[in-house]
Design a protein around this motif. Sequence first.
Motif, PDB file in Angstrom:
ATOM      1  N   ARG A  98      25.373 -35.574 -28.085  1.00 11.47           N
ATOM      2  CA  ARG A  98      26.273 -36.718 -28.148  1.00 11.47           C
ATOM      3  C   ARG A  98      27.575 -36.486 -27.387  1.00 11.47           C
ATOM      4  NH1 ARG A  98      25.325 -39.048 -34.281  1.00 11.47           N
ATOM      5  NH2 ARG A  98      23.066 -38.882 -34.234  1.00 11.47           N
ATOM      6  N   LEU A 101      28.791 -39.521 -25.589  1.00 14.60           N
ATOM      7  CA  LEU A 101      28.908 -40.767 -26.338  1.00 14.60           C
ATOM      8  C   LEU A 101      30.345 -41.268 -26.421  1.00 14.60           C
ATOM      9  CD1 LEU A 101      27.289 -42.847 -27.919  1.00 14.60           C
ATOM     10  CD2 LEU A 101      27.643 -41.478 -29.978  1.00 14.60           C
ATOM     11  N   ASP A 102      31.275 -40.369 -26.697  1.00 15.76           N
ATOM     12  CA  ASP A 102      32.666 -40.789 -26.835  1.00 15.76           C
ATOM     13  C   ASP A 102      33.207 -41.417 -25.552  1.00 15.76           C
ATOM     14  OD1 ASP A 102      32.740 -39.981 -29.436  1.00 15.76           O
ATOM     15  OD2 ASP A 102      33.684 -38.040 -29.044  1.00 15.76           O
ATOM     16  N   CYS A 105      32.629 -45.147 -25.507  1.00 17.15           N
ATOM     17  CA  CYS A 105      33.219 -45.984 -26.546  1.00 17.15           C
ATOM     18  C   CYS A 105      34.514 -46.656 -26.096  1.00 17.15           C
ATOM     19  CB  CYS A 105      33.481 -45.149 -27.798  1.00 17.15           C
ATOM     20  SG  CYS A 105      31.963 -44.520 -28.558  1.00 17.15           S
ATOM     21  N   HIS A 317      21.310 -46.450 -27.845  1.00 18.16           N
ATOM     22  CA  HIS A 317      21.543 -45.741 -29.097  1.00 18.16           C
ATOM     23  C   HIS A 317      20.815 -44.398 -29.088  1.00 18.16           C
ATOM     24  CE1 HIS A 317      23.932 -48.545 -31.334  1.00 18.16           C
ATOM     25  NE2 HIS A 317      23.055 -49.530 -31.226  1.00 18.16           N
ATOM     26  N   THR A 340      26.709 -43.345 -35.216  1.00 14.44           N
ATOM     27  CA  THR A 340      28.088 -43.737 -35.574  1.00 14.44           C
ATOM     28  C   THR A 340      28.663 -44.802 -34.653  1.00 14.44           C
ATOM     29  OG1 THR A 340      29.309 -42.069 -34.271  1.00 14.44           O
ATOM     30  CG2 THR A 340      28.490 -41.383 -36.438  1.00 14.44           C
ATOM     31  N   THR A 341      27.812 -45.533 -33.944  1.00 16.73           N
ATOM     32  CA  THR A 341      28.324 -46.573 -33.057  1.00 16.73           C
ATOM     33  C   THR A 341      27.684 -47.926 -33.338  1.00 16.73           C
ATOM     34  OG1 THR A 341      26.678 -46.359 -31.272  1.00 16.73           O
ATOM     35  CG2 THR A 341      28.588 -44.869 -31.208  1.00 16.73           C
ATOM     36  N   CYS A 342      28.412 -48.954 -32.914  1.00 14.87           N
ATOM     37  CA  CYS A 342      27.881 -50.310 -32.811  1.00 14.87           C
ATOM     38  C   CYS A 342      27.868 -50.661 -31.336  1.00 14.87           C
ATOM     39  CB  CYS A 342      28.758 -51.287 -33.590  1.00 14.87           C
ATOM     40  SG  CYS A 342      28.513 -53.031 -33.155  1.00 14.87           S
ATOM     41  N   ARG A 343      26.741 -51.107 -30.847  1.00 19.60           N
ATOM     42  CA  ARG A 343      26.652 -51.545 -29.450  1.00 19.60           C
ATOM     43  C   ARG A 343      26.592 -53.065 -29.405  1.00 19.60           C
ATOM     44  NH1 ARG A 343      25.448 -47.833 -25.242  1.00 19.60           N
ATOM     45  NH2 ARG A 343      25.408 -45.691 -26.041  1.00 19.60           N
ATOM     46  N   VAL A 356      30.707 -50.430 -26.524  1.00 21.45           N
ATOM     47  CA  VAL A 356      30.316 -49.540 -27.615  1.00 21.45           C
ATOM     48  C   VAL A 356      31.519 -49.330 -28.519  1.00 21.45           C
ATOM     49  CG1 VAL A 356      29.344 -47.309 -28.239  1.00 21.45           C
ATOM     50  CG2 VAL A 356      28.712 -48.360 -26.054  1.00 21.45           C
ATOM     51  N   LYS A 358      33.113 -47.446 -31.915  1.00 18.27           N
ATOM     52  CA  LYS A 358      32.901 -46.168 -32.593  1.00 18.27           C
ATOM     53  C   LYS A 358      33.445 -46.195 -34.011  1.00 18.27           C
ATOM     54  CE  LYS A 358      31.812 -41.625 -32.033  1.00 18.27           C
ATOM     55  NZ  LYS A 358      31.992 -41.149 -33.409  1.00 18.27           N
ATOM     56  N   GLU A 380      31.072 -48.594 -42.188  1.00 21.94           N
ATOM     57  CA  GLU A 380      30.443 -47.282 -42.213  1.00 21.94           C
ATOM     58  C   GLU A 380      29.837 -47.064 -43.598  1.00 21.94           C
ATOM     59  OE1 GLU A 380      32.734 -44.099 -40.390  1.00 21.94           O
ATOM     60  OE2 GLU A 380      34.138 -45.563 -39.551  1.00 21.94           O
TER      61      GLU A 380
END
Length: 446
Positions: A98, A101-102, A105, A317, A340-343, A356, A358, A380
């Motif tokens: 990951r 990933l950040d 976001c 994802h 831990t994300t919503c796309r 994205v 976070k 969450e």
Amino acid sequence: MDHFHNNDLEYVVDDPFGDDLFREDEPQRNDDLDDVVDSEFEDDFESSKPQTDTSAVEARNGKDIQGIPWERLNFTRDKYRETRLKQYKNYENLSLPRFELDKECLEVEKGQTFYDFQYNTRLVKSTIVHFQLRNLLWATSKHDVYLMQNYSVMHWSSLLRHGKEVLNVAKPIAPTWQRPGLLSKSLSRVQISTMAVKENLMVAGGFQGELICMYLNQPGVAFCTKITTGENAITNAVDVYHNHNGAMRIMVANNDAQVRVFDAETFASLNTFSFNWSVNNTSVSPDGKLLAVLGDSAECLIADANSGKVTSSLKGHLDYSFASAWHPNGQVLATGNQDTTCRLWDIRNLTQSLAVLKGNMGAIRGLKFTSGGRFLAMAEPADFVHVFDTQSDYVKCQEIDIFGEIAGISFSPDTEALFVGIADRTYGSMIEFNRRHCNFYLDSIF
């Protein structure tokens, strides 16, 4: 959803505070509250309010909105939040890298206040059985909320500050509707795994593949059955929606990789769609034509809502998905994942996600747009609910910081209220937030 044994499940949840640090004897419920009607005078209301509850007046005077007595503890709220962020372990199904990933976001401006704290009550307490399923609270107006508490579905009136049992599933349930060809059958003790309440119809799913349908203005359960009998037959999600012709339908997603469609008026079985993995969540587009299918796969699917035929696959994802929501304009789909994300996906171009969002600690278990599409609430598993302003392209965000497992979130249909269900042994409750309005015209009076 991962396979698990669902025998002898109990309504338990890990106490986020641990070791009974905050344990205290709760005062007895004030039965006189049943007769209390909302008053224009805050002092009168405060005097009749149960000691376990917290009002906006008390919060403005410094009381913790959940009633946690930080002043009597050996640590501050800020210190405990710091420890929680470090020690919380997010459940993962897929161990994928990951590190990139950040970078994807969106950088958001936190600190906004779109909804103000209004009231926290412990007279009704959300409970969850399985840590992955959280659609257990629904608001049908700014005064009416339905939530699951142990083996009961409760109705909470934010106007009367009063809770009432609507459905008890600890006892055997017999359907009131009996028609030729209707596959309805009596059910014994049911553990509710998911629910939905829309347009006077409450639908609930159970851990043994049960489906329960009840009209809120009629006594008894109209229809109930077991739609599957497999070992892992849990009903992961239910939804009530209108198809492209305007007819009301019930959609049920199960761990047996099946999605089933029922007529919401006759409860007749209309269709069954099969997929390659357990389906954890489904949602139908506002025009009733498209179906989002999410589950035990890193990919999310878009299918024809009438035939179930897959038309697109959403890739991005890194883990299993458990939540989705359509913007009322039908052009944006939000998907929540254990990474831990919503796309956010533009339905007109699904080659990559639009943005994205976070989370702070854990998977995204709940997603809800307001009826007008102005705000998106993202929950969450514990402690945090994020409210994004869609008009700012999701850059402006209100972060609601609480302690406890989040059983469900729901906006009222008029968008004036946001309700959050908290599951915790001591501080389980339901929290109400009210929409903040800026009345600039008042400036001209002075």
